[in-house]
Structures are given as structure tokens and as C-alpha cells.
Design a protein around this motif. Structure first.
Motif, PDB file in Angstrom:
ATOM      1  N   GLU A 277      44.325  14.154  -9.946  1.00 37.92           N
ATOM      2  CA  GLU A 277      43.837  13.187  -8.957  1.00 37.92           C
ATOM      3  C   GLU A 277      44.875  12.956  -7.856  1.00 37.92           C
ATOM      4  OE1 GLU A 277      42.507   9.432 -10.502  1.00 37.92           O
ATOM      5  OE2 GLU A 277      41.486   8.947  -8.647  1.00 37.92           O
TER       6      GLU A 277
ATOM      7  N   ALA B 183      47.139  15.065  -6.857  1.00 35.70           N
ATOM      8  CA  ALA B 183      47.161  16.265  -6.010  1.00 35.70           C
ATOM      9  C   ALA B 183      46.004  16.236  -5.011  1.00 35.70           C
ATOM     10  CB  ALA B 183      47.090  17.513  -6.871  1.00 35.70           C
ATOM     11  N   SER B 184      44.836  15.823  -5.499  1.00 39.94           N
ATOM     12  CA  SER B 184      43.663  15.768  -4.623  1.00 39.94           C
ATOM     13  C   SER B 184      43.835  14.711  -3.540  1.00 39.94           C
ATOM     14  CB  SER B 184      42.434  15.479  -5.472  1.00 39.94           C
ATOM     15  OG  SER B 184      41.408  14.997  -4.672  1.00 39.94           O
ATOM     16  N   LEU B 185      44.319  13.538  -3.947  1.00 43.07           N
ATOM     17  CA  LEU B 185      44.524  12.455  -2.979  1.00 43.07           C
ATOM     18  C   LEU B 185      45.573  12.855  -1.942  1.00 43.07           C
ATOM     19  CD1 LEU B 185      44.489   9.505  -5.502  1.00 43.07           C
ATOM     20  CD2 LEU B 185      42.975   9.691  -3.550  1.00 43.07           C
TER      21      LEU B 185
ATOM     22  N   LEU C 176      46.424  15.862  -1.047  1.00 44.05           N
ATOM     23  CA  LEU C 176      45.892  16.931  -0.195  1.00 44.05           C
ATOM     24  C   LEU C 176      44.893  16.402   0.836  1.00 44.05           C
ATOM     25  CD1 LEU C 176      46.632  19.913  -0.452  1.00 44.05           C
ATOM     26  CD2 LEU C 176      44.463  20.309  -1.563  1.00 44.05           C
ATOM     27  N   SER C 177      44.255  15.276   0.496  1.00 46.30           N
ATOM     28  CA  SER C 177      43.250  14.749   1.430  1.00 46.30           C
ATOM     29  C   SER C 177      43.875  14.368   2.783  1.00 46.30           C
ATOM     30  CB  SER C 177      42.521  13.543   0.821  1.00 46.30           C
ATOM     31  OG  SER C 177      43.357  12.410   0.796  1.00 46.30           O
TER      32      SER C 177
ATOM     33  N   PHE D 161      45.838  16.151   4.400  1.00 50.28           N
ATOM     34  CA  PHE D 161      45.953  17.377   5.193  1.00 50.28           C
ATOM     35  C   PHE D 161      44.584  18.029   5.365  1.00 50.28           C
ATOM     36  CE2 PHE D 161      49.775  16.731   2.646  1.00 50.28           C
ATOM     37  CZ  PHE D 161      50.723  16.616   3.657  1.00 50.28           C
ATOM     38  N   SER D 162      43.559  17.337   4.883  1.00 48.01           N
ATOM     39  CA  SER D 162      42.233  17.924   4.869  1.00 48.01           C
ATOM     40  C   SER D 162      41.564  17.830   6.239  1.00 48.01           C
ATOM     41  CB  SER D 162      41.387  17.194   3.824  1.00 48.01           C
ATOM     42  OG  SER D 162      40.057  17.097   4.247  1.00 48.01           O
TER      43      SER D 162
ATOM     44  N   ARG E 280      38.567  18.014   6.881  1.00 43.85           N
ATOM     45  CA  ARG E 280      37.334  17.230   6.761  1.00 43.85           C
ATOM     46  C   ARG E 280      37.611  15.745   7.015  1.00 43.85           C
ATOM     47  NH1 ARG E 280      33.776  15.355   2.323  1.00 43.85           N
ATOM     48  NH2 ARG E 280      35.631  15.365   1.042  1.00 43.85           N
ATOM     49  N   TYR E 281      38.676  15.239   6.432  1.00 43.26           N
ATOM     50  CA  TYR E 281      39.014  13.835   6.653  1.00 43.26           C
ATOM     51  C   TYR E 281      39.639  13.625   8.029  1.00 43.26           C
ATOM     52  CZ  TYR E 281      38.125  12.529   1.801  1.00 43.26           C
ATOM     53  OH  TYR E 281      37.527  12.267   0.603  1.00 43.26           O
TER      54      TYR E 281
ATOM     55  N   LEU F  84      35.460  13.113   8.929  1.00 43.10           N
ATOM     56  CA  LEU F  84      35.058  11.881   8.242  1.00 43.10           C
ATOM     57  C   LEU F  84      35.910  10.682   8.602  1.00 43.10           C
ATOM     58  CD1 LEU F  84      34.385  13.022   4.559  1.00 43.10           C
ATOM     59  CD2 LEU F  84      32.717  12.522   6.320  1.00 43.10           C
TER      60      LEU F  84
ATOM     61  N   TYR G  13      36.903   6.232   4.950  1.00 45.96           N
ATOM     62  CA  TYR G  13      35.602   5.685   4.564  1.00 45.96           C
ATOM     63  C   TYR G  13      35.505   4.186   4.860  1.00 45.96           C
ATOM     64  CZ  TYR G  13      33.656   9.694   2.043  1.00 45.96           C
ATOM     65  OH  TYR G  13      33.107  10.899   1.723  1.00 45.96           O
TER      66      TYR G  13
ATOM     67  N   ARG H 116      43.998   4.662  -5.266  1.00 45.87           N
ATOM     68  CA  ARG H 116      42.743   5.333  -5.623  1.00 45.87           C
ATOM     69  C   ARG H 116      41.910   5.895  -4.469  1.00 45.87           C
ATOM     70  NH1 ARG H 116      42.516   4.587 -10.952  1.00 45.87           N
ATOM     71  NH2 ARG H 116      43.349   2.637 -11.749  1.00 45.87           N
TER      72      ARG H 116
ATOM     73  N   PRO I 254      40.677   7.945  -1.356  1.00 48.04           N
ATOM     74  CA  PRO I 254      41.104   9.126  -0.619  1.00 48.04           C
ATOM     75  C   PRO I 254      41.196   8.821   0.873  1.00 48.04           C
ATOM     76  CG  PRO I 254      38.820   9.347  -1.306  1.00 48.04           C
ATOM     77  CD  PRO I 254      39.298   8.031  -1.824  1.00 48.04           C
TER      78      PRO I 254
ATOM     79  N   THR J 129      34.432  21.614   8.893  1.00 51.45           N
ATOM     80  CA  THR J 129      35.623  20.973   8.320  1.00 51.45           C
ATOM     81  C   THR J 129      35.570  20.964   6.789  1.00 51.45           C
ATOM     82  OG1 THR J 129      34.580  18.830   8.693  1.00 51.45           O
ATOM     83  CG2 THR J 129      36.227  19.523  10.300  1.00 51.45           C
TER      84      THR J 129
ATOM     85  N   PHE K 254      39.231  20.919  -5.895  1.00 50.72           N
ATOM     86  CA  PHE K 254      38.912  19.665  -6.578  1.00 50.72           C
ATOM     87  C   PHE K 254      37.419  19.302  -6.517  1.00 50.72           C
ATOM     88  CE2 PHE K 254      43.206  19.503  -4.911  1.00 50.72           C
ATOM     89  CZ  PHE K 254      43.935  19.230  -6.043  1.00 50.72           C
TER      90      PHE K 254
END
Lengths: 576, 289
Positions: A279, A281-283, A285-286, A288-289, A291-292, A296, A299, A354, A356, B156, B166
Motif C-alpha cells: 500500500e 508503494a502504491s501511495l 507511486l501515486s 508520480f502518476s 493519472r493523478y 484526476l 479526490y 491512507r 492516494p 493518463t 497495483f
């Protein structure tokens, strides 16, 4: 480019940034979020009584609606109140000022750390930060994170100055220590930054001439941060921190946890270490994403503008190109190290919580990413044939105004119609109404929020009286006990959940959102509507009613409350 | 150096997760449907590796198998003709693939971002009324902006590492998507190494990574085509081959200079990868995949 042209261009960028952030400051976003109101009213309370809303004199961290707020922002608002009065403008002003001042600090930092692209990169980065939706948002609203970013970046800049003039090392420590006390994220970020910078320049810093400055800086830094650090270990603060932290599983299982697994190796499959690492790692990485970053955004409705992400979509290819060249090229010298360091470490504090892509907790990430995008643009420009370069410049001449208009469209035009509820719009109108009710009691429903702080704010209610009328915890348990008392008394106003068993038989005003009192309930209980607060699009946020106990008792005379009411009225008439 | 078996197990662990996930979630028939374009891409890659100029021809059947990827063969052929091979043969392949694209256009439209949405149009009109001037409203609230927004979202998402390692985010449910994990999350290290190496090859136009041109052309074409879809979920399995090549390249770089710390990293990867597979099987059995 000569010195005067550079200064002239920078002043233009600065004025531009001023206009973007100052336009309708305090009015847009309409409304005042609970945290902003808490910052403002506690500052007002400190100014008037030297105590916060709970009666705690000069708190080290401010207890506030189930949270503990870092103190610097509140104390920054205190001297502004006598000048600008207690208003949303005043509360948002420190964020505006320090957000704007971050632009010259970034300019100076880049100019100091690189020779190649020195002027172009520092000017372009300053310009892109000026129009960055992410940075503008926090420059127009009261968030501690924006002020903390200024002190953090200023501290880093002074550190680099300190490598040449040692005295600046002490100033750097002061700034970094202030930033650590300004926002929670910096409590993790500052120590990592200090260790990394020390490690990088240890040979120079450990020379005899530096030692005395280094020790002085360390002592001063510790003295400034000591009050904040002493609170970190308190049980109240830890309880709050553990609720957010992904490595703590008191309130929530780690992501990916398989329920009702009755296997011998359950401990291994549902291993907290494995799941939490994944989790994290995912957070991490978000941040550098693409998409975010480019689509997006955050949120959270208050930490983003509608239809606009943290960065503009057109910046996406430049980000990729900039990142690639930053890794490959060494021409940026010390700037390359700092940008990569910031890029790696700034998402860490946010990645252990918690949500992202929390733009609030990860605001410092905007700095390395803006530099990377700027570097990408410059790199593309330098790689292009001289004949084609004017086309790129011309494209930018269109893209930049378009981006500013896009910002205007999202932040000014769409934000209020779409996000007014999230900014707690309507409580100012509710407060104005309560001023007209005379001595008749008012109940404001708090089943879906805590409107008391906005009521206090807009009423500029005497903090001394409020502190005497309300109690949450004893002062000795201020930092320890996180128990809440949601019901508050503000003169004739009470904020609590409406009780239909009793409240309709008392002559008073009931104010709530449309969910707490429906039209049918109003009819059934003979309530007379006296207030309606709507947003621009006509959506009703609050309704106010006057109760009619006599009429209600005519409708249902046999109720216990009505019998009691008749008895009281009879006693009254005999007495009179 | 590590043994051949260990290398084999690691690579298998990296590459098997995505196909297995699709298979367990969707069943054998759907898996075959989505896997068949992958076979053609792999065959095309083998031809390219052997410097066979007919490699783009093998991609043309993909447009017939999965109409969602209608533009893919044409786009690859176009990029091949412009950047890689300006020959009569390449031109012929381009024209032929264009013809297949034109023939399938009518079926493609219903799967694309250009599908009309009444609700969305009404929302744009409503939002347009909020602007102080008409030209500003038209600038930001217009019909093309609906399509552009959908395209940006897909683009994206397809370039988001979280999507592959993930299933977007462990706590996030992206609608119109199965949110499947494509690769074990620690293999991102190999992926990033491979990606950087690919970038360097492009920059220096090196011949060490002979197939980088194939990778670039195919990845760009696929991402462009997948972004045109209403939902790219499952169709994105066509990225399996190019992403696996990058991953494989990164892994080879990783083990080239294997020292003690890298051995520890590899052990952690194997343990975590094993746990991801176990979780996958259990979720599949519980029906919560």
C-alpha cells in the motif's frame, strides 16, 4: 540577458502571481471551511483572551474539531485581525502571502544552484509555479501546508547560502525548525532533508570553521522545535496520527486484507508487513502518476478545483522529457541533486497516510515537479532547430493565457456552484439570521457537521464568555484526551442534534440542512419556515423554522408534552 | 551470478501474473479472445527481430479479431513508413491496413470515446450557463471537450504505473475496469530500469537494444488506440508483449551486476511475488477477485 531585464521579467511574474492569488481572495471559495474557521476564531480568541476556544493559554498545538493543528498559522493570523478584522479574507491572508513569497524563493534557489539554464530555468519555474493550479489553490485558502512550504524552501535556500556564508546555516535551521512546527508533513520531511543535505556536504560542513555554526544551528533548531516535539508523544496526538497512518491497523485493516480466511498460513497471506508495504508503494507511486497529476488531481473536493488537476494536461510530455534528461544530464550540477532529492523524499509523509494523492499533505512535491516540467520545456526548446523554435514560443504564447483562463474557469466560475457545500457555504447567512431572532432560543442542528465554529467566527462571539459556557476536557488533559463534546452553547444559540420529541414544544428557532427537517416533518409539526439559504444554483443548504407549540398541541393535544405545556401556561397565568 | 532456474522462476513470476489474472477473472474463452492479438504482436516481434520487413503485416489480423484495436495496424504501418522504412512494400502494407480500418469503422464507433452521452451533453450546457461570457463558456464547455476529457482519462490511466502494479490503487475502484494487478509490484524496479535503458537507447540511437524502434512504434500506437475506447479494460492486455520486453530488459540489467544487496532484493521480490500469487488464487477461490 542583462540583470535589469531579468529583474523586470521576474517582477512581472510576481505581479502576475499576485493578481491570480489575490483576485476575490476571501470571497472565492465562497463559505469558510471548518478548519479555516477554527484557525481564525482561535486566533481571535488568543488576541482577546490569550487563550484558545477551550481556555488553554498559548497552546503549543491547537486542539480543534477532533484534530491537533500546528500552531504557527493561528499565531500568524493573530496580528492581522486588528488590521483587517476577523473575516475569511484575514484567515486566508497568511496563506496568500507565503504562497506568493515561495515564488521568489524558488527563483533564487534555482539561480543559486545551477549555471546552465540558470536564468531561463529559474524564470520559467517561477512562472509555472505562479500559474500552477496546485499551488494557487493553497495560496487562496487557509492551509498550514502552504506556509510550511515557504519556510521549508527558504530553509533549504539558506542552507545553500550557508555553504558560502556560514551565518546563513543558523538562519536555515531557524526556518526549517519553523516549517517543522507549521505543518505535520514537515515533521517527517525536515529531518530527512537535513540528514540528506548534511550527508551530501559532510566534508565541507565538518571542517573546523563550520563546526561552531553547525552546533549553534542545531541547538537553535532544537530549541524552536522542542515544544512541538514534546507534544508528538502525547496520547491524544498519537491517537490522531495512528488513525491516518497506513502502518497502524487499529481502525482499519491494511488494503488487500482477505477477511474470514481460515488457513494455516493466514498470518503470512494477510501479513501486515507485506500488505502495508504494498500500500505504501502504491501511495508513494501515486505522486508520480500521470493519472493523478494531469487528470484526476486530488479526490478531495477542497483540495482541488473542478475540472482541473494538479498540473495542466499539456505539461505531461514535458514532465516525462524533463525527468529523463534530469536523470541523464549532469549539467544542472547541485540543482540536479536537490530536485532528485526533493522528488524522492517529499511524497513520503503523504504516502504513509491512507488517501492516494493528497495534495495537501504532499504540497512540497509541486516544487521538484515544476522544475522538472520547466526543464523539459527548455530541453525541447534547445533540441529544436532554430527555425522551429519560434513555433514553440508561439504555441506557448497561446497555451499560457489558455491555462490562466482554465484556472479562472475552474477556480472562480465552477468552484462555487459545484463545491460550495464542501466549503460550508451558508453558515454566514445562518449567523446573520440568528442576529435577528432577539431573545428567542435558536437550535442549530449538528448531526452532519460542526457549525459551532463558523457561528463563533461570523458572530465574533466573545471568547471569554464562550470559554466559560462550554467544556470539553480539563486543561490538564488538553493534549491527552481526545474525547469530544459536540454540543455547544453560544449565547441564545445551541448547536446539537434536533430532538423532535421535545424541541417542537418549545418556542424557538430550529435551523438545519434539508435532511434534518424535511418538508413533511415541518408540516406535521406545525413549523413555520423563516429562513432558506441557497447556493448560486438554487440548491438549498440550510432551512430555518420557528416552532409553534400552541398550534402543534391543537393538532395533537393528548401528547405528554402538550399536557405539560398546558400545565405550565396555567401556572404562568395564575402567577401573573 | 544466479542460477538459470532462479532466473527462470523470477521471470515467470514477473510475466505470469497478468495472463493468470485475466484467465481466472474472465474464464478461458474470454482469455483466448483477449490473448489472440498478443500472439500476433509476439509473432510480429519475432519477425522484426529477424529483420524481416513483413513484420507489420502480421498485425493486420488484429483489426479483425478485436475491432476495438481497429486503428492499431494502420498506425503501426504509418509510423513504420514514416520513421523506419520508406519502401514500396511499407507503403503497400500501409494502404492495405488503411483499407481494413475503413472497412471496420462502423463497428468501432460504438466502442469509442465518441459515443454520444445525453446526460453529459446536458451537464456541459448547464455548466456553460455559469460563465459570464458566451465565448468563455464555449471555450471550456463544448462537445469536443467531452471527448478530449475521456481521451485524457484513458491516456493518463494507461501511462500510470499504478494501473500495472497495483490495479490502480489497493483501495480505489475505477469504474469500467476490473482493476487487475498486471505485474508483481516489486517488479516496478525492473520496469523502471528497462524504461530508462530504453530511453537511453532512443536518445543515443544505440544498437544495443535492437528492438527499441519496434517497442516505441508499438507502444505509442497501442496507447493511442486504447485511449480511443470507452473502456480499455482487458483490451489493454495487448500491451503485454511490449511491457514484458521492457521488464525483461530491466531484469537482465539488474542481474548483470548482481551483488549481495541485489541478491537480498531479489529474495524479497520472490517472497512478495509468491504472496501476490497466493492472494490471487485465494481471491479467485473465494470469488472476490
Amino acid at each position: 540577458m542583462n540583470k535589469y531585464k531579468i529583474i523586470g521579467l521576474f517582477i512581472l511574474i510576481f505581479i502576475f502571481g499576485f493578481i491570480i492569488r489575490f483576485y476575490q481572495l476571501g470571497k472565492v471559495p465562497a463559505g469558510l471551511y471548518i478548519d479555516e474557521a477554527a484557525l481564525g476564531y482561535n486566533a481571535y480568541s488568543i488576541l482577546k483572551t490569550g487563550k484558545d476556544e477551550f481556555g488553554k493559554p498559548w497552546p503549543i498545538v491547537f486542539r480543534s474539531v477532533g484534530d491537533f493543528k500546528a500552531p504557527i498559522y493561528t499565531y500568524l493570523v493573530v496580528p492581522l485581525i486588528p488590521i483587517f478584522d476577523l473575516s475569511p479574507f484575514t484567515v486566508r491572508l497568511p496563506s496568500f502571502i507565503f504562497g506568493l513569497l515561495t515564488v521568489p524563493i524558488l527563483f533564487l534557489l534555482i539561480s543559486r544552484l545551477t549555471d546552465k539554464y540558470r536564468i531561463s530555468l529559474s524564470l520559467l519555474s517561477a512562472l509555472l509555479l505562479t500559474v500552477s493550479p496546485w499551488h494557487v489553490l493553497f495560496g487562496r485558502t487557509a492551509y498550514e501546508t502552504n506556509v510550511a512550504l515557504f519556510f521549508y524552501l527558504f530553509g533549504v535556500y539558506l542552507f545553500y547560502l550557508g555553504l558560502r556564508k556560514k551565518l546563513f546555516l543558523i538562519l536555515s535551521a531557524v526556518m526549517l525548525a519553523i516549517s517543522l512546527s507549521t505543518y505535520h508533513s514537515e515533521r517527517i520531511l525536515v529531518p530527512i532533508t537535513v540528514i540528506a543535505l548534511f550527508w551530501k556536504f559532510k566534508e565541507q560542513l565538518l571542517q573546523p570553521g563550520y563546526k561552531i555554526f553547525l552546533i549553534s544551528a542545531l541547538i537553535l533548531g532544537i530549541i524552536i522545535t522542542l515544544p512541538s516535539l514534546s507534544i508528538i508523544s502525547s496520547s491524544g496526538f498519537l491517537a490522531r496520527a495512528s488513525g491516518l497512518n497506513i502502518f497502524s491497523h487499529q481502525r482499519q485493516q491494511p488494503a488487500g486484507f482477505i477477511d474470514n480466511l481460515q488457513l494455516p498460513a493466514e498470518g503470512l497471506i494477510n501479513s501486515n508487513f507485506f500488505l502495508s508495504t504494498r500500500e505504501f508503494a502504491s501511495l508513494y507511486l501515486s505522486y508520480f502518476s500521470p493519472r493523478y497529476m494531469f487528470n484526476l488531481g486530488d479526490y478531495g473536493p477542497r483540495s482541488s478545483f473542478p475540472e482541473l488537476s494538479a498540473f495542466y494536461f499539456w505539461q505531461f510530455p514535458f514532465y516525462i522529457i524533463g525527468l529523463f534528461y534530469l536523470l541523464k544530464e549532469r549539467s544542472l550540477k547541485q540543482l540536479r541533486f536537490l530536485v532528485l532529492l526533493l522528488l524522492v523524499i517529499t511524497p513520503i509523509p503523504a504516502a504513509i497516510t491512507r488517501d492516494p494523492y493528497s495534495t495537501t499533505r504532499a504540497l512540497p512535491v509541486v516544487i521538484p515537479q515544476i522544475i522538472i516540467i520547466s526543464f523539459g520545456i527548455l530541453k525541447i526548446y534547445s533540441l529544436l532547430q532554430p527555425k522551429i523554435r519560434p513555433i514553440l514560443l508561439l504555441t506557448f504564447a497561446f497555451i499560457l493565457p489558455y491555462s490562466v483562463l482554465h484556472l479562472y474557469s475552474s477556480a472562480i466560475v465552477l468552484n462555487d456552484p459545484q463545491r460550495a457545500k464542501e466549503w460550508n457555504y451558508g453558515l454566514e447567512q445562518v449567523t446573520q439570521f440568528t442576529k435577528t431572532t432577539g431573545s428567542i432560543p435558536v437550535v442549530v442542528d449538528n448531526s452532519r457537521g460542526e457549525p459551532y465554529i463558523q457561528l463563533l467566527f461570523y458572530l465574533k462571539y466573545d471568547p471569554d464568555i464562550y470559554q466559560k459556557e462550554n467544556f470539553e476536557v480539563s486543561l490538564s488533559e488538553y493534549y491527552i484526551n481526545i474525547e469530544r463534546n459536540k454540543d455547544k452553547k453560544i449565547g441564545i444559540i445551541t448547536t446539537r442534534t434536533i430532538d423532535f420529541e421535545k424541541d417542537i414544544f418549545i418556542d424557538q428557532y430550529l435551523i438545519s440542512d434539508p435532511l434534518a427537517i424535511s418538508d413533511n416533518q415541518a408540516k406535521e409539526h406545525a413549523l413555520t419556515q423563516v429562513l432558506e439559504v441557497k447556493n448560486i444554483q438554487g440548491e438549498v443548504f440550510f432551512k430555518g423554522y420557528r416552532t409553534n407549540p400552541a398550534t402543534k398541541c391543537k393538532l395533537s393535544p393528548n401528547t405528554k408534552q402538550c399536557t405539560e405545556l398546558v400545565r405550565i401556561n396555567e401556572e404562568k397565568s395564575i402567577y401573573e | 551470478m544466479i542460477s538459470f532456474y532462479l532466473k527462470f522462476v523470477t521471470i515467470a513470476m514477473i510475466l505470469m501474473l497478468w495472463p493468470l489474472n485475466i484467465l481466472l477473472k474472465n474464464g478461458i474463452l474470454e482469455f483466448l479472445y483477449y490473448a489472440s492479438p498478443v500472439i500476433f504482436i509476439f509473432s510480429s516481434f519475432l519477425l522484426y527481430s529477424k529483420k524481416n520487413v513483413y513484420w507489420p503485416l502480421l498485425l493486420i489480423p488484429i483489426a479483425f479479431i478485436n475491432t476495438a484495436l481497429l486503428f492499431f495496424p494502420s498506425l503501426v504501418s504509418l509510423l513504420n513508413f514514416i520513421f523506419l522504412s520508406r519502401t514500396k512494400l511499407a507503403l503497400f502494407i500501409l494502404l492495405f491496413s488503411l483499407l481494413t480500418t475503413v472497412l471496420g469503422l462502423s463497428t468501432f464507433f460504438s466502442k469509442s470515446i465518441f459515443v454520444d452521452d445525453y446526460q453529459e451533453r446536458q451537464s456541459v450546457i448547464r455548466k456553460g450557463q455559469l460563465y459570464p461570457t458566451v465565448w468563455l463558456a464555449r471555450l471550456f464547455q463544448n462537445k469536443p471537450s467531452i471527448y478530449l476529457e475521456r481521451y485524457e482519462f484513458n491516456l493518463t490511466a494507461l501511462t500510470d504505473p499504478n494501473n500495472y502494479f497495483f490495479g490502480f490503487h489497493p483501495r480505489e475502484i475505477v469504474t469500467n475496469n476490473q482493476n487487475l494487478i498486471k505485474f508483481p509490484f516489486l517488479s516496478i524496479v525492473f520496469f523502471l530500469m528497462g524504461l530508462y535503458y530504453l530511453g537511453k537507447n532512443i536518445y543515443f540511437r544505440r544498437k544495443e537494444l535492437a528492438h527499441w524502434k519496434f517497442l516505441v512504434v508499438v507502444i505509442i500506437s497501442l496507447i493511442f488506440c486504447l485511449s480511443l475506447l470507452t473502456s480499455f479494460d482487458k483490451h489493454d492486455f495487448v500491451l503485454f508483449i511490449p511491457l514484458s520486453i521492457i521488464m525483461f530488459t530491466g531484469f537482465n540489467i539488474f542481474i548483470k551486476n548482481l551483488n549481495n544487496s541485489k541478491k537480498i532484493c531479489l529474495s524479497i521480490f520472490l517472497i512478495f511475488g509468491f504472496l501476490e500469487y497466493i492472494q490471487l488464487f485465494i481471491r479467485s477461490l473465494l470469488g472476490t477477485l
